[in-house]
Design an enzyme around this catalytic site. Structure first.
Site, PDB file in Angstrom:
ATOM      1  N   SER A 185       0.813   3.659   1.950  1.00 15.76           N
ATOM      2  CA  SER A 185       1.206   4.044   3.312  1.00 15.76           C
ATOM      3  C   SER A 185       2.574   3.445   3.669  1.00 15.76           C
ATOM      4  CB  SER A 185       0.158   3.583   4.328  1.00 15.76           C
ATOM      5  OG  SER A 185      -1.099   4.157   4.032  1.00 15.76           O
TER       6      SER A 185
ATOM      7  N   CYS B   5      -6.726  -3.382   3.911  1.00 22.49           N
ATOM      8  CA  CYS B   5      -6.508  -1.935   3.814  1.00 22.49           C
ATOM      9  C   CYS B   5      -7.132  -1.341   2.555  1.00 22.49           C
ATOM     10  CB  CYS B   5      -5.042  -1.537   3.923  1.00 22.49           C
ATOM     11  SG  CYS B   5      -4.873   0.265   3.863  1.00 22.49           S
TER      12      CYS B   5
ATOM     13  N   HIS C 150       5.023   5.758   2.219  1.00 24.58           N
ATOM     14  CA  HIS C 150       5.141   6.992   3.007  1.00 24.58           C
ATOM     15  C   HIS C 150       6.181   6.817   4.118  1.00 24.58           C
ATOM     16  CE1 HIS C 150       1.969   9.035   0.987  1.00 24.58           C
ATOM     17  NE2 HIS C 150       0.947   8.521   1.634  1.00 24.58           N
TER      18      HIS C 150
ATOM     19  N   CYS D 183       0.862  -1.195   0.000  1.00 20.23           N
ATOM     20  CA  CYS D 183       0.000   0.000   0.000  1.00 20.23           C
ATOM     21  C   CYS D 183       0.894   1.240   0.000  1.00 20.23           C
ATOM     22  CB  CYS D 183      -0.860  -0.045   1.259  1.00 20.23           C
ATOM     23  SG  CYS D 183      -1.747   1.465   1.667  1.00 20.23           S
TER      24      CYS D 183
HETATM   25  P1  CND Z   1      -1.201   4.869  -5.049  1.00 17.69           P
HETATM   26  O1  CND Z   1       0.185   5.353  -5.102  1.00 17.69           O
HETATM   27  O2  CND Z   1      -1.498   3.525  -5.578  1.00 17.69           O
HETATM   28  O3  CND Z   1      -2.184   5.893  -5.800  1.00 17.69           O
HETATM   29  C1  CND Z   1      -2.037   7.278  -5.727  1.00 17.69           C
HETATM   30  C2  CND Z   1      -2.507   7.859  -7.060  1.00 17.69           C
HETATM   31  O4  CND Z   1      -2.500   9.290  -6.960  1.00 17.69           O
HETATM   32  C3  CND Z   1      -1.591   7.503  -8.244  1.00 17.69           C
HETATM   33  O5  CND Z   1      -2.376   6.955  -9.288  1.00 17.69           O
HETATM   34  C4  CND Z   1      -0.982   8.839  -8.644  1.00 17.69           C
HETATM   35  O6  CND Z   1      -0.758   8.954 -10.041  1.00 17.69           O
HETATM   36  C5  CND Z   1      -2.046   9.820  -8.189  1.00 17.69           C
HETATM   37  N1  CND Z   1      -1.532  11.170  -7.972  1.00 17.69           N
HETATM   38  C6  CND Z   1      -0.377  11.529  -7.356  1.00 17.69           C
HETATM   39  N2  CND Z   1      -0.259  12.871  -7.329  1.00 17.69           N
HETATM   40  C7  CND Z   1      -1.349  13.366  -7.952  1.00 17.69           C
HETATM   41  C8  CND Z   1      -1.818  14.682  -8.235  1.00 17.69           C
HETATM   42  N3  CND Z   1      -1.114  15.761  -7.872  1.00 17.69           N
HETATM   43  N4  CND Z   1      -2.992  14.825  -8.887  1.00 17.69           N
HETATM   44  C9  CND Z   1      -3.730  13.741  -9.250  1.00 17.69           C
HETATM   45  N5  CND Z   1      -3.339  12.465  -9.010  1.00 17.69           N
HETATM   46  C10 CND Z   1      -2.166  12.289  -8.364  1.00 17.69           C
HETATM   47  O7  CND Z   1      -1.667   4.990  -3.509  1.00 17.69           O
HETATM   48  P2  CND Z   1      -2.774   4.169  -2.669  1.00 17.69           P
HETATM   49  O8  CND Z   1      -4.033   4.103  -3.444  1.00 17.69           O
HETATM   50  O9  CND Z   1      -2.160   2.929  -2.129  1.00 17.69           O
HETATM   51  O10 CND Z   1      -2.949   5.166  -1.425  1.00 17.69           O
HETATM   52  C11 CND Z   1      -3.472   6.466  -1.618  1.00 17.69           C
HETATM   53  C12 CND Z   1      -3.402   7.283  -0.343  1.00 17.69           C
HETATM   54  O11 CND Z   1      -4.289   6.728   0.621  1.00 17.69           O
HETATM   55  C13 CND Z   1      -2.020   7.291   0.307  1.00 17.69           C
HETATM   56  O12 CND Z   1      -1.783   8.583   0.863  1.00 17.69           O
HETATM   57  C14 CND Z   1      -2.174   6.288   1.426  1.00 17.69           C
HETATM   58  O13 CND Z   1      -1.251   6.506   2.469  1.00 17.69           O
HETATM   59  C15 CND Z   1      -3.585   6.611   1.847  1.00 17.69           C
HETATM   60  C16 CND Z   1      -4.221   5.580   2.721  1.00 17.69           C
HETATM   61  C17 CND Z   1      -5.142   6.024   3.660  1.00 17.69           C
HETATM   62  C18 CND Z   1      -5.755   5.110   4.486  1.00 17.69           C
HETATM   63  C19 CND Z   1      -6.784   5.561   5.476  1.00 17.69           C
HETATM   64  O14 CND Z   1      -7.190   4.752   6.308  1.00 17.69           O
HETATM   65  N6  CND Z   1      -7.257   6.807   5.418  1.00 17.69           N
HETATM   66  C20 CND Z   1      -5.454   3.763   4.361  1.00 17.69           C
HETATM   67  N7  CND Z   1      -4.569   3.348   3.435  1.00 17.69           N
HETATM   68  C21 CND Z   1      -3.960   4.217   2.598  1.00 17.69           C
HETATM   69 ZN    ZN Z   2      -2.853   0.834   3.583  1.00 17.55          ZN
END
Ligand code: CND
Ligand code: ZN
Length: 368
Positions: free
Chosen positions: A48, A167, A51, A46
């Protein structure tokens, strides 16, 4: 037989920020009290986890990453009642104790019983303590997990897919149906099309959204977005140089009822606030912003009645709800196949990291 003995096994350890993980032999302690030792079978990567590697999410080092897993109970501590050897389980970074104020409250899933930042470690490597990410650390062949951070699932579930319910799938899908509370006929925008954002799209679709705008700077994500239910794909790079995304989006597509930010980018969070309807629009923050980030916007957005909120783990009461999500996956009501783009053995976990960092994968499933 390993019960009652320290287990020596392989794990991927991040010793320093911005470096590769190293596959090491570690020791995993015998579970005591409410602890359960789980043999991890699959773990999907993931953002995260990334990060942590890039330092935008601060944690202790060395660390074993991983929090999106399936496994089988190997042995249990003497206070454990609900699990036994052989149970098929999903580890939960969001616990559910059923006793704390949050667990008793109908509107939140943020159980406060366990604070994983204060938890000790059950892993050692060459005499040194190694911390588990969010109390789990599932890029290890075995992990010791507290009882409130584990749920049994149907053993017939395909474990290589069910790990996503730990997740990404649960987070995005739940953010759409629980936090955004998307209703039939609503217009929805999802910003960021990774495993989390694509799952939000599926949640929006299953909730009956009439239009789903999938927004990403990487157009390679648009095929998957359409597969998950997006009706329009939008690349912010198409905005004219002197223009702002929010006003450009509204001019071209109109405001939306609900928006979800699934990146962790403060500018995209502002855009999510901009593009929702005045009066009833709801902007949901799902992405994790870098440590120390602040979000600023014109307070007029609040005066005119927009709601800004967010959720952890999709708002699901983790132990109550995750088996149901796995069941929906098993019946094909929730699709997971389009999210899984790559598979690797633990030795190749850094290849999975490179692919995710470079936008070349959605979810890589790692076999332990
Ligand atoms: P992943 O990296 O797969 O996807 C992120 C997407 O965002 C990619 O397709 C990028 O191209 C796109 N992107 C990046 N920058 C930009 C921008 N400026 N404009 C438009 N698109 C953009 O990430 P993921 O889906 O595994 O995770 C996404 C987020 O969710 C990440 O910050 C993660 O830490 C968070 C998250 C939150 C929670 C929660 O409980 N709230 C749980 N897990 C993950
Ligand atoms: Zn996650």
């Amino acid at each position: 037989d390993t019960v009652g003995k320290v287990i020596r096994c392989r794990a991927a350890i991040l010793w320093e920020l911005k470096s590769k993980m190293k596959i090491e032999e570690i020791e995993v302690a015998v579970p005591v009290k409410d602890q359960i030792r789980v043999k991890i079978i699959y773990n999907a990567l993931c953002h995260s986890d990334l990060h942590v590697i890039d330092g935008s999410l601060k944690t202790r080092l060395p660390i074993i990453l991983g929090h999106e897993a399936t496994g089988i109970v190997e042995s249990v501590g003497d206070e454990v009642k609900a699990f036994k050897t052989g149970d098929v389980v999903i580890p939960l970074y969001q616990p559910q104790c059923r006793k704390c104020a949050a667990c008793q409250h109908g509107d939140t899933n943020l159980c406060t019983s366990l604070s994983f930042s204060n938890e000790g470690s059950h892993f050692t490597c060459r005499g040194k303590q190694v911390f588990p990410f969010m109390g789990l650390g599932t890029f290890s062949e075995y992990a010791v997990i507290r009882e409130h951070m584990l749920v049994k699932i149907d053993p017939r579930a395909p474990l290589d897919k069910a790990c996503l319910a730990g997740c990404g799938l649960a987070t995005g899908y739940g953010a759409a149906v629980n936090t955004a509370q998307i209703r039939r006929g609503e217009r929805v925008a999802v910003i960021g099309l990774g495993g989390v954002g694509l799952s939000a799209i599926q949640g929006a679709k299953n909730a009956g959204a009439s239009a789903i705008y999938a927004i990403d700077i990487n157009s390679e994500k648009f095929d998957s977005a359409r597969k998950m239910g997006a009706t329009h794909c939008v690349n912010p790079r198409d905005v004219p140089k002197d223009g702002k995304f929010g006003s450009w989006f509204i001019k071209n597509f109109g405001a939306v009822d609900k928006s979800l930010e699934c990146i962790g980018n403060v500018q995209c969070m502002k855009d999510a606030v901009e593009i929702v309807e005045r009066g009833w629009g709801r902007a949901v923050m799902v992405g994790i912003a870098p440590d120390g980030a602040t979000l600023s916007f014109n307070p007029g957005h609040l005066t005119i009645g927009k709601t800004i909120t967010g959720s952890i783990f999709g708002g699901w009461k983790s132990i109550d709800d995750i088996p149901m999500l796995v069941e929906e996956m098993r019946k094909g009501k929730i699709e997971v196949d389009p999210l899984i783009t790559h598979r690797f053995d633990l030795e190749k976990v850094d290849e999975a990291v490179e692919l995710l960092k470079n936008g070349k994968s959605i979810r890589s499933v790692i076999s332990l």
